[in-house]
Design a protein around this motif. Structure first.
Motif, mmCIF file in Angstrom:
data_model
loop_
_atom_site.group_PDB
_atom_site.id
_atom_site.type_symbol
_atom_site.label_atom_id
_atom_site.label_comp_id
_atom_site.label_asym_id
_atom_site.label_seq_id
_atom_site.Cartn_x
_atom_site.Cartn_y
_atom_site.Cartn_z
ATOM 1 N N UNK A 149 1.021 5.718 2.552
ATOM 2 C CA UNK A 149 -0.188 5.351 3.301
ATOM 3 C C UNK A 149 -0.412 3.846 3.275
ATOM 4 N N UNK A 150 -0.188 3.222 2.122
ATOM 5 C CA UNK A 150 -0.353 1.774 2.009
ATOM 6 C C UNK A 150 0.667 1.051 2.894
ATOM 7 N N UNK A 151 1.896 1.568 2.909
ATOM 8 C CA UNK A 151 2.949 0.953 3.733
ATOM 9 C C UNK A 151 2.639 1.083 5.220
ATOM 10 N N UNK A 152 2.065 2.228 5.602
ATOM 11 C CA UNK A 152 1.729 2.433 7.013
ATOM 12 C C UNK A 152 0.589 1.533 7.460
ATOM 13 N N UNK A 153 -0.340 1.256 6.565
ATOM 14 C CA UNK A 153 -1.452 0.355 6.913
ATOM 15 C C UNK A 153 -0.916 -1.036 7.215
ATOM 16 N N UNK A 154 0.056 -1.464 6.430
ATOM 17 C CA UNK A 154 0.698 -2.751 6.690
ATOM 18 C C UNK A 154 -0.013 -3.938 6.097
ATOM 19 N N UNK A 155 -1.158 -3.755 5.515
ATOM 20 C CA UNK A 155 -1.888 -4.853 4.872
ATOM 21 C C UNK A 155 -2.663 -4.325 3.674
#
Length: 318
Positions: A130-136
């Motif tokens: 989920x953190x990687x998908x947010x990108x920031x």
């Protein structure tokens, strides 16, 4: 002459000790001879003392759990993402001046917060993804505030909410902790109330059963009382065996309750592991074993003597 008086006083003292020993022995024999009746009386007394003792220990457990949680908890003040770091550090320095309520104030940057969050959830692939998908970095800079005393947390939160920098704040996470504390306190009060009501009810039943047991003993010895009075036995000498009998019921119940509480502590301990300063419920029980045992003995003896006194006054006419 003085020697004769001394011998008289010594003989009187020996006679009193002998009478006390005889009444003590007679009380023990009454307790032992009653068999199943004594067992039933001790069982009810034990149940009464167990409820009182367990309620007290559970109240202590909740108290220490609250204290332990409050010592570990902190107030996290998260700031809006557009607030620059120098402004947050300025607020930190301002809060650090209130040493009466605040023990420490630590600044946690967004990068540091993300690093801690990822370390805590390294075994949770869904969170990492989920953190990687947010990108920031979705986390906010914050101040972690520790209070000098647990009761100071609410004061600190109230002051921050009324402060000049209140508009810079995104959220304060203390409300959730406060609800947990309030629920624990409510549960603690409920446990104490239920324990008190059940304890009083079972104590009344225990006194009633002990009273009837001693009444039966008095009835079975009624012919002996007439003989004892004919040979000049005093009222105290006739009555004391039944008082001692009540004492034996109380002592036996207190010892049985101590063992029963040990069993309860063994069962409850896994549920409280790490939640108490003593380690778990067993550690708490062992720490308070001496006062618990003394308290149970005093309460058990009091109930036994009270029951025997009522029975003696009502049924033993000497």
């Amino acid at each position: 002459m003085m020697k004769a008086r001394g011998n008289i006083c010594y003989n009187r003292s020996m006679m009193k000790s002998l009478k006390l020993w005889r009444t003590f022995r007679e009380g023990w024999q009454n307790f032992r001879r009653n068999g199943w009746l004594s067992f039933a009386t001790v069982s009810i007394l034990t149940l009464s003392l167990f409820i009182v003792g367990l309620s007290t220990l559970l109240g202590l457990t909740t108290h220490y759990m609250l204290q332990n949680m409050r010592e570990k908890v902190s107030v996290n003040v998260s700031f809006n993402p557009d607030i620059p770091e120098p402004r947050i550090l300025e607020i930190r320095d301002e809060l650090s001046k209130y040493k009466k309520e605040i023990a420490s104030v630590e600044y946690v940057s967004r990068d540091a917060a993300l690093e801690t969050f990822l370390a805590e959830n390294k075994n949770n692939p869904a969170v990492i993804q989920a953190i990687e998908e947010i990108g920031e970095n979705p986390l906010l800079p914050s101040l972690v505030i520790k209070a000098v005393h647990p009761e100071d947390f609410q004061v600190i939160v109230n002051q921050i909410q009324r402060s000049t920098f209140q508009s810079d704040i995104s959220r304060i996470n203390y409300d959730k902790n406060r609800k947990i504390f309030n629920n624990l306190e409510k549960n603690n009060k409920s446990i104490q109330k239920v324990g008190l009501i059940l304890g009083i009810a079972f104590i009344f039943i225990a006194v009633l059963i002990t009273f009837n047991t001693i009444r039966i003993t008095i009835y079975s010895h009624r012919q002996e009382f007439e003989i004892m009075r004919l040979v000049g036995a005093s009222n105290i000498y006739v009555r004391m065996p039944f008082v001692f009998e009540g004492v034996f019921y109380g002592i036996a119940a207190a010892l049985a309750t101590t063992i029963a509480l040990f069993g309860a502590a063994y069962i409850i301990s896994p549920l409280t592991q790490g939640a108490l300063p003593q380690g778990n419920f067993m550690g708490l029980y062992i720490e308070f074993l001496a006062p618990v045992l003394v308290g149970l003995l005093l309460l058990g003896i009091f109930l036994g003597v009270l029951s025997s006194s009522i029975a003696i006054r009502r049924y033993l006419k000497v």
